[in-house]
Each structure stands twice: as structure tokens, then as C-alpha cells.
Write a protein that holds these residues in place. Structure first.
Motif, mmCIF file in Angstrom:
data_model
loop_
_atom_site.group_PDB
_atom_site.id
_atom_site.type_symbol
_atom_site.label_atom_id
_atom_site.label_comp_id
_atom_site.label_asym_id
_atom_site.label_seq_id
_atom_site.Cartn_x
_atom_site.Cartn_y
_atom_site.Cartn_z
ATOM 1 N N LEU A 38 1.164 -1.253 -0.095
ATOM 2 C CA LEU A 38 -0.099 0.096 0.219
ATOM 3 C C LEU A 38 0.685 1.146 -0.038
ATOM 4 O O LEU A 38 0.487 1.833 0.026
ATOM 5 N N SER A 39 2.318 1.401 -0.458
ATOM 6 C CA SER A 39 2.800 2.144 0.006
ATOM 7 C C SER A 39 3.301 2.817 -1.259
ATOM 8 O O SER A 39 3.903 3.532 -1.491
ATOM 9 N N GLN A 40 2.915 2.078 -2.556
ATOM 10 C CA GLN A 40 3.209 2.438 -4.109
ATOM 11 C C GLN A 40 2.265 3.569 -4.298
ATOM 12 O O GLN A 40 1.014 4.075 -3.762
ATOM 13 N N ASP A 41 2.293 4.488 -4.943
ATOM 14 C CA ASP A 41 1.707 5.257 -5.552
ATOM 15 C C ASP A 41 0.347 4.882 -6.213
ATOM 16 O O ASP A 41 0.117 4.015 -7.253
ATOM 17 N N GLY A 42 -1.285 5.512 -5.213
ATOM 18 C CA GLY A 42 -1.847 4.517 -5.638
ATOM 19 C C GLY A 42 -2.724 3.489 -5.509
ATOM 20 O O GLY A 42 -3.101 3.155 -5.868
ATOM 21 N N ALA A 43 -1.730 3.150 -4.442
ATOM 22 C CA ALA A 43 -2.175 1.691 -4.398
ATOM 23 C C ALA A 43 -3.463 1.725 -2.843
ATOM 24 O O ALA A 43 -3.433 0.867 -2.773
ATOM 25 N N LEU A 44 -3.793 3.189 -2.294
ATOM 26 C CA LEU A 44 -4.705 3.065 -1.725
ATOM 27 C C LEU A 44 -5.897 2.908 -2.095
ATOM 28 O O LEU A 44 -6.593 4.147 -2.291
ATOM 29 N N ALA A 45 -6.405 1.676 -2.088
ATOM 30 C CA ALA A 45 -7.611 1.026 -2.947
ATOM 31 C C ALA A 45 -7.851 -0.608 -2.627
ATOM 32 O O ALA A 45 -7.335 -0.795 -2.270
ATOM 33 N N ALA A 46 -9.726 -0.187 -2.538
ATOM 34 C CA ALA A 46 -10.307 -1.262 -2.275
ATOM 35 C C ALA A 46 -9.489 -2.742 -3.240
ATOM 36 O O ALA A 46 -9.082 -3.749 -3.235
ATOM 37 N N ALA A 47 -9.507 -1.858 -4.507
ATOM 38 C CA ALA A 47 -8.930 -2.870 -6.031
ATOM 39 C C ALA A 47 -7.527 -3.204 -5.233
ATOM 40 O O ALA A 47 -7.159 -4.087 -5.777
ATOM 41 N N THR A 48 -6.541 -2.116 -4.135
ATOM 42 C CA THR A 48 -5.135 -2.714 -4.235
ATOM 43 C C THR A 48 -5.552 -4.125 -2.845
ATOM 44 O O THR A 48 -4.823 -5.138 -2.982
ATOM 45 N N VAL A 49 -6.152 -3.546 -1.962
ATOM 46 C CA VAL A 49 -6.173 -4.396 -0.799
ATOM 47 C C VAL A 49 -6.980 -5.615 -1.136
ATOM 48 O O VAL A 49 -5.874 -6.809 -0.071
ATOM 49 N N ASP A 50 -7.821 -5.621 -1.536
ATOM 50 C CA ASP A 50 -8.589 -7.018 -1.601
ATOM 51 C C ASP A 50 -7.676 -8.408 -1.610
ATOM 52 O O ASP A 50 -7.770 -8.860 -1.233
ATOM 53 N N GLY A 69 -11.241 -16.500 11.483
ATOM 54 C CA GLY A 69 -11.423 -15.019 10.376
ATOM 55 C C GLY A 69 -9.528 -14.728 10.364
ATOM 56 O O GLY A 69 -8.858 -14.823 11.267
ATOM 57 N N ALA A 70 -9.708 -14.044 9.493
ATOM 58 C CA ALA A 70 -8.543 -12.941 9.308
ATOM 59 C C ALA A 70 -8.813 -11.700 8.039
ATOM 60 O O ALA A 70 -9.898 -12.487 7.496
ATOM 61 N N GLY A 71 -8.545 -11.416 8.571
ATOM 62 C CA GLY A 71 -8.245 -9.779 7.096
ATOM 63 C C GLY A 71 -8.378 -8.398 8.134
ATOM 64 O O GLY A 71 -6.693 -8.200 8.877
ATOM 65 N N PHE A 72 -8.338 -7.459 6.804
ATOM 66 C CA PHE A 72 -7.890 -6.277 6.814
ATOM 67 C C PHE A 72 -9.248 -4.663 7.199
ATOM 68 O O PHE A 72 -9.906 -5.348 6.489
ATOM 69 N N VAL A 73 -9.140 -4.388 7.816
ATOM 70 C CA VAL A 73 -10.673 -3.197 7.951
ATOM 71 C C VAL A 73 -9.733 -1.781 7.877
ATOM 72 O O VAL A 73 -9.028 -1.456 8.594
ATOM 73 N N ALA A 74 -9.949 -1.218 7.127
ATOM 74 C CA ALA A 74 -9.403 0.053 6.692
ATOM 75 C C ALA A 74 -9.632 0.842 7.587
ATOM 76 O O ALA A 74 -11.428 1.280 7.869
ATOM 77 N N THR A 75 -9.141 2.268 7.688
ATOM 78 C CA THR A 75 -9.331 3.520 7.942
ATOM 79 C C THR A 75 -10.426 3.711 7.378
ATOM 80 O O THR A 75 -10.081 4.231 6.327
ATOM 81 N N PRO A 76 -12.239 4.313 8.425
ATOM 82 C CA PRO A 76 -12.968 5.560 7.240
ATOM 83 C C PRO A 76 -11.945 6.279 7.132
ATOM 84 O O PRO A 76 -11.091 7.218 7.461
ATOM 85 N N PRO A 153 -1.784 -2.608 14.286
ATOM 86 C CA PRO A 153 -2.377 -1.184 13.323
ATOM 87 C C PRO A 153 -1.517 -1.301 11.644
ATOM 88 O O PRO A 153 -0.129 -2.109 11.631
ATOM 89 N N VAL A 154 -1.271 -1.168 10.404
ATOM 90 C CA VAL A 154 -0.918 -0.808 9.263
ATOM 91 C C VAL A 154 -0.802 0.482 8.812
ATOM 92 O O VAL A 154 -2.077 1.509 8.926
ATOM 93 N N MET A 155 0.306 1.389 9.120
ATOM 94 C CA MET A 155 0.919 2.340 8.736
ATOM 95 C C MET A 155 1.392 2.541 7.399
ATOM 96 O O MET A 155 2.799 1.839 7.361
ATOM 97 N N VAL A 156 1.265 3.515 6.832
ATOM 98 C CA VAL A 156 2.054 3.618 6.037
ATOM 99 C C VAL A 156 1.961 5.487 5.802
ATOM 100 O O VAL A 156 1.312 5.807 6.063
ATOM 101 N N GLN A 157 3.104 5.646 5.208
ATOM 102 C CA GLN A 157 3.559 6.827 5.744
ATOM 103 C C GLN A 157 2.977 8.331 7.177
ATOM 104 O O GLN A 157 2.714 9.416 7.001
ATOM 105 N N GLY A 158 3.962 7.538 8.081
ATOM 106 C CA GLY A 158 3.218 7.885 9.045
ATOM 107 C C GLY A 158 1.624 8.129 9.591
ATOM 108 O O GLY A 158 1.311 8.055 10.757
ATOM 109 N N ALA A 159 0.792 6.999 8.964
ATOM 110 C CA ALA A 159 -0.290 7.461 8.981
ATOM 111 C C ALA A 159 -0.857 5.731 9.509
ATOM 112 O O ALA A 159 -0.870 4.855 8.863
ATOM 113 N N MET A 160 -1.906 5.553 10.208
ATOM 114 C CA MET A 160 -3.075 4.333 10.457
ATOM 115 C C MET A 160 -3.889 4.540 9.443
ATOM 116 O O MET A 160 -4.709 4.608 9.536
ATOM 117 N N VAL A 161 -3.612 3.047 8.166
ATOM 118 C CA VAL A 161 -4.862 2.845 7.530
ATOM 119 C C VAL A 161 -5.439 2.133 7.476
ATOM 120 O O VAL A 161 -6.972 1.708 6.488
#
Length: 250
Positions: A38-50, A69-76, A153-161
Motif C-alpha cells: 500500500l506504500s506504492q503511489d495510488g495503491a490505497l484502494a480496495a481494488a489493491t487491498v483485497d 477469521g483473518a483480514g484487514f479493516v480500513a480506516t474510514p 495497526p497498518v501504517m503508511v507514511q506515518g498514518a494508520m490506514v
């Protein structure tokens, strides 16, 4: 005559810690995958996450693992194509054990929408920046059974995503932990940092119940490798850095 080997309490606590640490290590690996992807440009999208999440979540809940169960829950508001988003997979039960993705309602205007940011497994990692073990609690969203949830937490550029994590059914943890707990030769109860029972060699102490006693909570929260003794005669030992503790001798 043969004798039954009695395991010292520190060894029993070590077995609990090793079991939970394996889950911690797995989740840390998932976090690294997500933070890199998710640190790549434009990667912060459900299409990349899923697809990223599916690649590790499905194997983790397939077969006879401790995880259900396992997975990821995004910061709104973090993902550009989804205001609210859960990418969470559930292991099946029965013979086929088919894995399925958790169906969610992500529209805040819907009457059944639930704001997950108020739940402990989200709230505490968001506040502390550290992993957290929630439960046991009855998970009415996924399993309708007593569950322990571990999130970090999952962090990208210092922010919790978002947070990445896993659910483990208490009955599966019991099958793994109780033989070692019984081998200590004295009654043993595993509790979380709030004194809530995860499992116990005493059948009267059911998962989710609160274990009470003078000085117990303080001892649980300050326990280390050396036992903390209570006035009742019980001993409290930390299970590594899992936030769980063994209460021995009550």
C-alpha cells in the motif's frame, strides 16, 4: 511404578506464550505485506487491498488451524474507492470447511450499518499504535461463539490506514492449551488483562467470566516471569508479552 511428570508453572506459561506468539508473528508478516503493497503511489484502494489480503487470509483460515477469521479493516476515508471497508475471510466448519468472505454493510445510512471504529479490536490499536488482544467475547458478527481477536495497526507514511488481524475461536485455543495447563498438577486459569477467563482447568470457570480476587487485576497487569503471589495463595505469571496471564493454585 511410573510417575507423571509435572510441568513447572513457568513452562506452562511459556507454552501459552509460544502458541499466541505464533499468531502474533503471522499477523506481523501480514502487516509487512500490506505496508509494502500500500506504500506504492495510488495503491490505497480496495481494488489493491483485497487481493493482498486474500493471498494470506484464505490460507490462514483453511483447514484445521487455530484461526477462524483473518483480514484487514480500513480506516474510514483512507481508500479512494471505499469510504468504509472490510476485507475479512472466514474459515468454514464441517467436512468441507469452505472459506468465505465476510459480507458487510458499508453504507452508513443503512439501518444495520455498524461503526467498527468504536470496537475494542479497532479502538485500542488506533489509540496505542500497538497490537492488541481482544476477548474472549461472543462475536455476533462472524461466529456467534466465544472468540479472541488479535489486531495490529497498518501504517503508511506515518498514518494508520487500518488494522490487520485474526480471530481464534476459544474452543480451538482450549484444545491446544488445556493439556499443557493440566500438566502443571494444580488448578490453572488463563485470563486476559481485565481478568476475563480465556480457559481454565476448572470447568466451573467458563470463557468470558470474570475471575475475581483481591489484588488479582493489578497482579495480572504487572506479572512477569517470576510469580506474583496473592493473599489467597494463588500465583500469577505472565505469558510472555501476550497480555495474558496464568493464575495458578485457585
Amino acid at each position: 511404578m511410573s510417575s507423571i511428570a509435572i510441568r513447572p508453572p513457568t513452562e506452562v506459561a511459556g507454552h501459552v506464550a509460544a502458541t499466541i506468539d505464533d499468531i502474533f508473528a503471522m499477523i506481523d508478516g501480514w502487516r509487512a505485506v500490506l505496508e509494502h503493497g500500500l506504500s506504492q503511489d495510488g495503491a490505497l484502494a480496495a481494488a489493491t487491498v483485497d487481493p493482498l489480503v486474500e493471498s494470506f487470509a484464505v490460507p490462514a483460515v483453511s483447514g484445521g488451524t487455530l484461526l477462524t477469521g483473518a483480514g484487514f479493516v480500513a480506516t474510514p476515508g483512507t481508500l479512494r474507492d471505499a469510504e468504509w471497508h472490510l476485507a475479512w475471510w472466514l474459515g468454514g466448519s464441517g467436512v468441507e470447511r469452505a472459506v468465505r468472505r465476510l459480507a458487510t454493510i458499508d453504507d452508513p445510512s443503512h439501518e444495520q450499518f455498524r461503526d467498527y471504529t468504536g470496537l475494542e479490536w479497532w479502538r485500542v490499536p488506533a489509540q496505542t499504535g500497538s497490537r492488541h488482544l481482544t476477548g474472549p467475547y461472543v462475536d455476533y458478527v462472524c461466529t456467534d461463539d466465544y472468540t479472541v481477536t488479535i489486531t495490529t495497526p497498518v501504517m503508511v507514511q506515518g498514518a494508520m490506514v487500518g488494522v490487520v488481524g485474526a480471530d481464534a475461536l476459544v474452543d480451538r485455543l482450549e484444545r491446544e492449551l488445556l493439556p499443557a495447563m493440566r500438566s502443571g498438577g494444580t488448578p490453572a486459569t488463563l485470563v486476559n488483562a481485565s481478568g476475563r477467563v480465556v480457559t481454565s482447568t476448572d470447568a466451573r470457570r467458563e470463557p468470558g467470566a470474570i475471575l475475581r480476587g483481591e489484588g488479582l487485576i493489578e497482579a495480572v497487569r504487572n506479572a512477569g516471569e517470576s510469580p506474583v503471589m496473592l493473599r489467597s495463595g494463588a500465583a500469577v505469571l505472565a505469558c510472555g508479552d501476550t497480555s495474558l496471564a496464568l493464575v495458578i493454585g485457585v
